[in-house]
Design an enzyme around this catalytic site. Structure first.
Site, mmCIF file in Angstrom:
data_model
loop_
_atom_site.group_PDB
_atom_site.id
_atom_site.type_symbol
_atom_site.label_atom_id
_atom_site.label_comp_id
_atom_site.label_asym_id
_atom_site.label_seq_id
_atom_site.Cartn_x
_atom_site.Cartn_y
_atom_site.Cartn_z
ATOM 1 C CG HIS A 1 -1.964 1.109 1.381
ATOM 2 N ND1 HIS A 1 -2.980 0.902 0.792
ATOM 3 C CD2 HIS A 1 -1.814 2.405 2.081
ATOM 4 C CE1 HIS A 1 -3.595 2.095 0.942
ATOM 5 N NE2 HIS A 1 -3.050 2.870 1.768
ATOM 6 C CG MET B 1 -10.046 6.534 4.315
ATOM 7 S SD MET B 1 -8.264 5.891 4.061
ATOM 8 C CE MET B 1 -7.484 6.662 5.603
ATOM 9 C CG ASP C 1 -5.532 2.879 4.763
ATOM 10 O OD1 ASP C 1 -4.627 2.863 5.943
ATOM 11 O OD2 ASP C 1 -5.137 3.866 3.783
ATOM 12 C CG HIS D 1 -4.984 5.694 -0.009
ATOM 13 N ND1 HIS D 1 -4.998 5.770 1.286
ATOM 14 C CD2 HIS D 1 -6.094 6.316 -0.696
ATOM 15 C CE1 HIS D 1 -5.989 6.266 1.874
ATOM 16 N NE2 HIS D 1 -6.906 6.744 0.735
#
Ligand code: DX5
Ligand code: ZN
Length: 213
Positions: A33, A136, A170, A64
């Site tokens: 990520h 998120m 995340d 991201h």
């Protein structure tokens, strides 16, 4: 429920030796990520597509973008740098369908993210266009924050709507919160501090994965 995937976030790694850092976690990682921050959508700035280009790994790169209104050429920079999927933010784009269809047209995974206070309703119309949704679990911008439990309502509802979709979480993921998110229906787990904040990265990963057994 789709396959469990672990996505170590290099935001908490040492950027000056990022390839060595990635090597330590590669064997246990399904995705790497990479957080891109523009100083507009979120206050900090991080790395760019030139940095991504220098990453050497066989593990797919999960980019991201915490970036305001990314243009086609900006997105293309990450596609050419080797991204296997790109996540954009609903809050950052006037018409997210524009960015999502450009990403899809380039044959990589397209994903949309919402911040903790953004309702799921805002992305309903994009659910058939995306390969993944990133819910998120902290406010975007910084590593090492505390997991926001109320975001789990969105994970639960989304899993009911889309049994086969990759749902990524995340922020604040650790051996405890990973289990909570998994039980609610998430299957892609980003972890920065909980992995790269520890000296023994493999032990840290094993502890996280151990919670999912
Ligand atoms: C935060 C980033 C995250 C960050 C997570 O805006 O999107 O990917 O690296 O860090 P931890 O796992 O430490 O909360
Ligand atoms: Zn991230």
């Amino acid at each position: 429920m789709p396959k469990i995937k672990l996505a170590p976030s290099i935001l908490s790694a040492d950027f000056s030796k990022v390839n060595d850092e990635i090597k330590q976690v590669e064997k246990y990682s399904d995705l790497i990520h990479i957080d891109i921050m523009d100083g507009i959508f979120v206050p900090p700035t991080t790395v760019d597509s030139d940095f991504v280009k220098k990453i050497k790994t066989k593990v797919p790169l999960d980019v991201h973008l915490m970036v305001h209104e990314p243009s086609d050429s900006y997105l293309k920079g990450f596609i050419d740098a080797g991204a296997s999927s790109i996540t954009i933010h609903e809050e950052a784009c006037k018409d997210p369908a524009k960015q999502l269809s450009f990403i899809k047209k380039n044959d990589i995974g397209a994903s949309i993210s919402i911040k903790p206070k953004t309702p799921l309703d805002k992305i309903r119309k994009y659910l058939d266009m995306v390969d993944m949704v990133l819910i998120m679990t902290v406010e975007p911008g910084w590593a090492g924050q505390k997991f926001i439990q109320s975001t789990m309502e969105k994970v639960r509802e989304l899993r009911q709507l889309k049994p086969n979709l990759d749902i990524e979480v995340d922020g604040g993921i650790n051996p405890y919160t990973v289990r909570t998110a998994y039980d609610e229906g998430a299957n892609v787990f980003v972890a920065g501090n909980a992995i790269f904040g520890k000296k023994d990265r493999v032990a840290a990963i094993k502890e996280i994965l151990g919670s999912l057994k």
